[in-house]
Design an enzyme around this catalytic site. Sequence first.
Site, PDB file in Angstrom:
ATOM      1  N   SER A 106       0.830  -1.213   0.000  1.00  0.00           N
ATOM      2  CA  SER A 106       0.000   0.000   0.000  1.00  0.00           C
ATOM      3  C   SER A 106       0.860   1.256   0.000  1.00  0.00           C
ATOM      4  O   SER A 106       0.367   2.337  -0.233  1.00  0.00           O
ATOM      5  CB  SER A 106      -0.904   0.015   1.240  1.00  0.00           C
ATOM      6  OG  SER A 106      -0.106  -0.041   2.407  1.00  0.00           O
ATOM      7  N   HIS A 127      -3.294  -3.607  -5.532  1.00  0.00           N
ATOM      8  CA  HIS A 127      -3.548  -3.258  -4.134  1.00  0.00           C
ATOM      9  C   HIS A 127      -5.013  -3.492  -3.786  1.00  0.00           C
ATOM     10  O   HIS A 127      -5.890  -2.716  -4.163  1.00  0.00           O
ATOM     11  CB  HIS A 127      -3.147  -1.799  -3.867  1.00  0.00           C
ATOM     12  CG  HIS A 127      -3.359  -1.394  -2.444  1.00  0.00           C
ATOM     13  ND1 HIS A 127      -3.828  -0.152  -2.085  1.00  0.00           N
ATOM     14  CD2 HIS A 127      -3.192  -2.084  -1.283  1.00  0.00           C
ATOM     15  CE1 HIS A 127      -3.941  -0.096  -0.760  1.00  0.00           C
ATOM     16  NE2 HIS A 127      -3.559  -1.261  -0.260  1.00  0.00           N
ATOM     17  N   GLU A 139      -6.640  -1.275  -6.651  1.00  0.00           N
ATOM     18  CA  GLU A 139      -5.827  -0.296  -7.377  1.00  0.00           C
ATOM     19  C   GLU A 139      -4.811  -1.071  -8.212  1.00  0.00           C
ATOM     20  O   GLU A 139      -4.044  -1.865  -7.681  1.00  0.00           O
ATOM     21  CB  GLU A 139      -5.093   0.633  -6.407  1.00  0.00           C
ATOM     22  CG  GLU A 139      -6.034   1.578  -5.669  1.00  0.00           C
ATOM     23  CD  GLU A 139      -5.333   2.431  -4.620  1.00  0.00           C
ATOM     24  OE1 GLU A 139      -5.752   3.576  -4.448  1.00  0.00           O
ATOM     25  OE2 GLU A 139      -4.378   1.944  -3.959  1.00  0.00           O
ATOM     26  N   ASN A 177      -4.619   5.884  -0.439  1.00  0.00           N
ATOM     27  CA  ASN A 177      -3.759   6.265   0.690  1.00  0.00           C
ATOM     28  C   ASN A 177      -3.074   7.612   0.494  1.00  0.00           C
ATOM     29  O   ASN A 177      -2.776   8.298   1.462  1.00  0.00           O
ATOM     30  CB  ASN A 177      -2.728   5.164   0.973  1.00  0.00           C
ATOM     31  CG  ASN A 177      -3.352   3.992   1.705  1.00  0.00           C
ATOM     32  OD1 ASN A 177      -4.277   4.178   2.500  1.00  0.00           O
ATOM     33  ND2 ASN A 177      -2.894   2.800   1.435  1.00  0.00           N
TER      34      ASN A 177
END
Length: 271
Positions: A106, A127, A139, A177
């Site tokens: 991540s 991800h 992702e 993130n």
Amino acid sequence: QVAAASGHTVVLVDQSDEILKKSTKGIEESLKRVTKKKFADQPEAGAEFIKKTLKNLTTSTDAASVVHSTDLVIEAIVENLEVKNTLFKTLDKFAPEHTIFASNTSSLQITKMANATTRQDRFGGLHFFNPVPMMKLVEVIKTPMTSQKTFESLMDFSRAVGKSPVSCKDTPGFIVNRLLVPYMMEAVRLFERGDASKEDIDVAMKLGAGYPMGPFELLDYVGLDTSKYIIDGWHSLEPSNPLFAPSPLLNKLVEEKKLGKKTGEGFYKYK
């Protein structure tokens, strides 16, 4: 679990048989929960679904010996670049030429992992979000070396396991993130300055922005050590970026081993 349930043949690899037994049991429990919802009125079909899924799943403690017959490797080990690169270097020697490598990281750079192998064009990021059976998002990360064919294969695989893929370049934190971590850090700074209490900040973001958790609840859920690790990593990449500045309060809590839900105390206390 998600790959096996969608008809893929999966080999789950970990460091010991004990961990693998625990993992398989966890998957079985999770599948039971899924079938309760999915096959509420058809218990027989539910039982068949569990049986079929578990049939697609085998386990091993030796990654090198099983990689020779795989099309896709998804790495989801500890968030440490050196450890990941050691694994990828080994697997690169034993995997067939066509095998695509992907990392579920991540926060680490996919490019740095791809460079540890001889298959930079067959390397990308996948991800998944926690808990994977529930969360629809994946992702898909494309490095400057990822080939279009590899990228499309990763997008297709994500859809084949029932997810909604989004694509992003290899930038710190990708999409979610990259926006979420600075937001959580900004909440900590707001609290550190004494501008608002953590309780009020959490309530404000839940009721004002419609978030299911406030930033402090989310930090405790993610783990304060994990959050610190991410922000420290980004800060070393871009020391002058104020969004990535470390927080004295977060550092103090981590030092005191108050890491959030998993230790029973972080920003809040848990029983």
